[in-house]
Design an enzyme around this catalytic site. Structure first.
Site, PDB file in Angstrom:
ATOM      1  N   CYS A  56       0.832  -1.218   0.000  1.00  0.00           N
ATOM      2  CA  CYS A  56       0.000   0.000   0.000  1.00  0.00           C
ATOM      3  C   CYS A  56       0.865   1.266   0.000  1.00  0.00           C
ATOM      4  O   CYS A  56       1.757   1.413   0.842  1.00  0.00           O
ATOM      5  CB  CYS A  56      -0.871  -0.048   1.257  1.00  0.00           C
ATOM      6  SG  CYS A  56      -1.655   1.513   1.656  1.00  0.00           S
ATOM      7  N   VAL A 123     -11.755  -0.971   6.319  1.00  0.00           N
ATOM      8  CA  VAL A 123     -10.617  -1.230   7.216  1.00  0.00           C
ATOM      9  C   VAL A 123      -9.329  -1.031   6.423  1.00  0.00           C
ATOM     10  O   VAL A 123      -9.069  -1.762   5.468  1.00  0.00           O
ATOM     11  CB  VAL A 123     -10.708  -2.674   7.762  1.00  0.00           C
ATOM     12  CG1 VAL A 123      -9.435  -3.068   8.485  1.00  0.00           C
ATOM     13  CG2 VAL A 123     -11.929  -2.808   8.662  1.00  0.00           C
ATOM     14  N   THR A 124      -8.560  -0.018   6.790  1.00  0.00           N
ATOM     15  CA  THR A 124      -7.405   0.337   5.975  1.00  0.00           C
ATOM     16  C   THR A 124      -6.096   0.278   6.772  1.00  0.00           C
ATOM     17  O   THR A 124      -6.089   0.368   7.996  1.00  0.00           O
ATOM     18  CB  THR A 124      -7.562   1.768   5.403  1.00  0.00           C
ATOM     19  OG1 THR A 124      -7.717   2.682   6.486  1.00  0.00           O
ATOM     20  CG2 THR A 124      -8.740   1.881   4.456  1.00  0.00           C
ATOM     21  N   SER A 141      -2.242   8.054   7.216  1.00  0.00           N
ATOM     22  CA  SER A 141      -0.793   7.996   6.999  1.00  0.00           C
ATOM     23  C   SER A 141      -0.126   9.370   7.052  1.00  0.00           C
ATOM     24  O   SER A 141       0.991   9.508   7.558  1.00  0.00           O
ATOM     25  CB  SER A 141      -0.497   7.343   5.651  1.00  0.00           C
ATOM     26  OG  SER A 141      -1.057   8.099   4.595  1.00  0.00           O
ATOM     27  N   TYR A 188      -5.652   6.170  -8.313  1.00  0.00           N
ATOM     28  CA  TYR A 188      -6.844   5.416  -7.869  1.00  0.00           C
ATOM     29  C   TYR A 188      -8.097   5.934  -8.566  1.00  0.00           C
ATOM     30  O   TYR A 188      -9.012   5.168  -8.873  1.00  0.00           O
ATOM     31  CB  TYR A 188      -7.009   5.515  -6.339  1.00  0.00           C
ATOM     32  CG  TYR A 188      -6.056   4.600  -5.597  1.00  0.00           C
ATOM     33  CD1 TYR A 188      -6.431   3.307  -5.263  1.00  0.00           C
ATOM     34  CD2 TYR A 188      -4.777   5.025  -5.257  1.00  0.00           C
ATOM     35  CE1 TYR A 188      -5.557   2.460  -4.605  1.00  0.00           C
ATOM     36  CE2 TYR A 188      -3.895   4.186  -4.599  1.00  0.00           C
ATOM     37  CZ  TYR A 188      -4.292   2.896  -4.271  1.00  0.00           C
ATOM     38  OH  TYR A 188      -3.426   2.052  -3.629  1.00  0.00           O
TER      39      TYR A 188
HETATM   40  N1  GSH Z   1      -6.245   7.861   4.065  1.00  0.00           N
HETATM   41  C1  GSH Z   1      -5.661   6.643   4.289  1.00  0.00           C
HETATM   42  C2  GSH Z   1      -5.845   5.700   3.116  1.00  0.00           C
HETATM   43  C3  GSH Z   1      -5.327   4.331   3.402  1.00  0.00           C
HETATM   44  C4  GSH Z   1      -5.849   3.300   2.398  1.00  0.00           C
HETATM   45  O1  GSH Z   1      -6.785   3.549   1.633  1.00  0.00           O
HETATM   46  N2  GSH Z   1      -5.233   2.098   2.385  1.00  0.00           N
HETATM   47  C5  GSH Z   1      -5.694   1.051   1.504  1.00  0.00           C
HETATM   48  C6  GSH Z   1      -4.558   0.250   0.940  1.00  0.00           C
HETATM   49  S1  GSH Z   1      -3.668   1.035  -0.315  1.00  0.00           S
HETATM   50  C7  GSH Z   1      -6.500   0.027   2.279  1.00  0.00           C
HETATM   51  O2  GSH Z   1      -6.135  -0.323   3.389  1.00  0.00           O
HETATM   52  N3  GSH Z   1      -7.577  -0.457   1.727  1.00  0.00           N
HETATM   53  C8  GSH Z   1      -8.382  -1.465   2.374  1.00  0.00           C
HETATM   54  C9  GSH Z   1      -9.555  -1.837   1.564  1.00  0.00           C
HETATM   55  O3  GSH Z   1      -9.620  -1.306   0.481  1.00  0.00           O
HETATM   56  O4  GSH Z   1     -10.384  -2.652   1.979  1.00  0.00           O
HETATM   57  C10 GSH Z   1      -4.204   6.910   4.605  1.00  0.00           C
HETATM   58  O5  GSH Z   1      -3.531   7.642   3.864  1.00  0.00           O
HETATM   59  O6  GSH Z   1      -3.731   6.403   5.609  1.00  0.00           O
END
Ligand code: GSH
Length: 323
Positions: A56, A123-124, A141, A188
């Site tokens: 990620c 969930v990220t 992040s 994205y």
């Molecule tokens: N705003 C968040 C975005 C984080 C994010 O979107 N991460 C993605 C991976 S690239 C994720 O965990 N996605 C989980 C999912 O799509 O179910 C950050 O910058 O921390």
């Protein structure tokens, strides 16, 4: 060409606009660790834990900061399984991924649910977890890297130079906004668009922005000049994924990074900074994207190319010394 959005094709239907474009959800856990403890969450060694994915780009920022600041002994880290299914990020031992020594979670959703039983968002990663309160501190992040940059100096093997010095913060924020809208999130917006128009809008904004950055890097070694700043690390994690993933998987294919001489040298320059190459896991990166978005790549075949030469000379020394 139909302009009807195809919601069933949207990887994240709750983040689909009526015009078929992707609008990313807001991060919800926004507490802050502070060096002086004024937030109630004092910086400390052995207290906080990161859950990340090496695939990620957002989580990768935090992995770079932990490594470059020398915070590995102070902040422990779990690397999730790069291949995600409908249950979300899984935590298990595997090639390049690690179990959870803190909570023994097998899905990252457990961290979210135990922090907020009513959580119903996506969930990220990344997640910054606090062992003392047993809760998520922050899952944004951009905020986590500022904490690692500024608040953990007492526990950092390399507390200097900071990547977001106060005197440059306003300019860094301005560059970050441009890069986030058009490039970090722009790829994205291309890949998750479900109408031709939404895709084309994102595509043009992305490549126009890359042209602007290409020109900006003609006479500056880094985005803000001679010194590496937060703006560079935030752009880096998108650039390093661009040719192996975004060109094909997200249809960002007007030009590759290797076709932009300045961006290409800049990418190599950052990649070759001590410690950085070890944070880049192209196997996790490629497996994650190509095997995790079935509406975009139903066969889940992971392409073998492209050949990449990130170790080749970058040729940018003449533009100023790296710090
Ligand atoms: N705003 C968040 C975005 C984080 C994010 O979107 N991460 C993605 C991976 S690239 C994720 O965990 N996605 C989980 C999912 O799509 O179910 C950050 O910058 O921390």
């Amino acid at each position: 060409m139909t302009e009807q959005p195809g919601p069933t094709a949207a990887p994240f239907p709750k983040e689909l606009e009526v015009d078929g474009s992707f609008r990313r959800q807001e991060s919800v856990f926004r507490d802050h660790v502070t060096a002086d403890g004024s937030s109630g969450l004092p910086a400390a060694a052995g207290r906080y834990h990161l859950y990340v994915s090496l695939a990620c780009p957002w989580a990768h920022r935090t992995v770079i900061y932990r490594r470059l600041r020398g915070l590995e002994d102070a902040i422990s880290m779990t690397i999730v399984d790069p291949e995600r299914d409908e249950r979300g990020w899984a935590i298990a031992e595997g090639p390049g991924n690690t179990p959870d020594p803190v909570n023994g979670f097998t899905f990252l959703s457990e961290a979210y649910r135990s922090s907020d039983p009513g959580f119903d968002g996506r969930v990220t990663v990344p997640v910054l977890w606090d062992r003392v309160t047993g809760r998520i501190v922050n899952n944004e992040s951009s905020e986590i890297i500022r904490m690692l940059d500024r608040e953990f100096a007492a526990f950092a093997k390399h507390p200097e130079p900071v990547f977001c010095p106060p005197e440059l913060e306003a300019e860094i924020d301005a560059v970050n906004t441009f890069v986030y809208d058009n490039v970090n999130n722009g790829v994205y917006r291309c890949g998750f668009a479900v109408t031709q128009r939404a895709y084309e809008r994102a595509f043009h904004a992305l490549f126009d922005a890359l042209d602007v950055l290409e020109r900006r890097l003609a006479d500056r070694r880094y985005l803000l000049g001679a010194r590496i700043t937060e703006a560079d690390w935030r752009l880096f994690t998108t650039l390093v994924r661009f040719d192996p993933v975004y060109v094909g998987h997200f249809k960002c294919n007007l030009r590759r990074i290797v076709d932009h001489p300045n961006l290409n040298g800049y990418l190599r320059d950052l990649y070759q900074r001590p410690g950085v190459a070890g944070t880049v896991d192209l196997d996790h990166i490629k497996r994650h994207y190509y095997r995790t978005h079935p509406t975009i790549n139903p066969t889940r075949i992971v392409p073998l190319g492209p050949a990449m030469d990130l170790e080749a000379p970058h040729g940018r020394e003449g533009l100023g010394d790296a710090p």
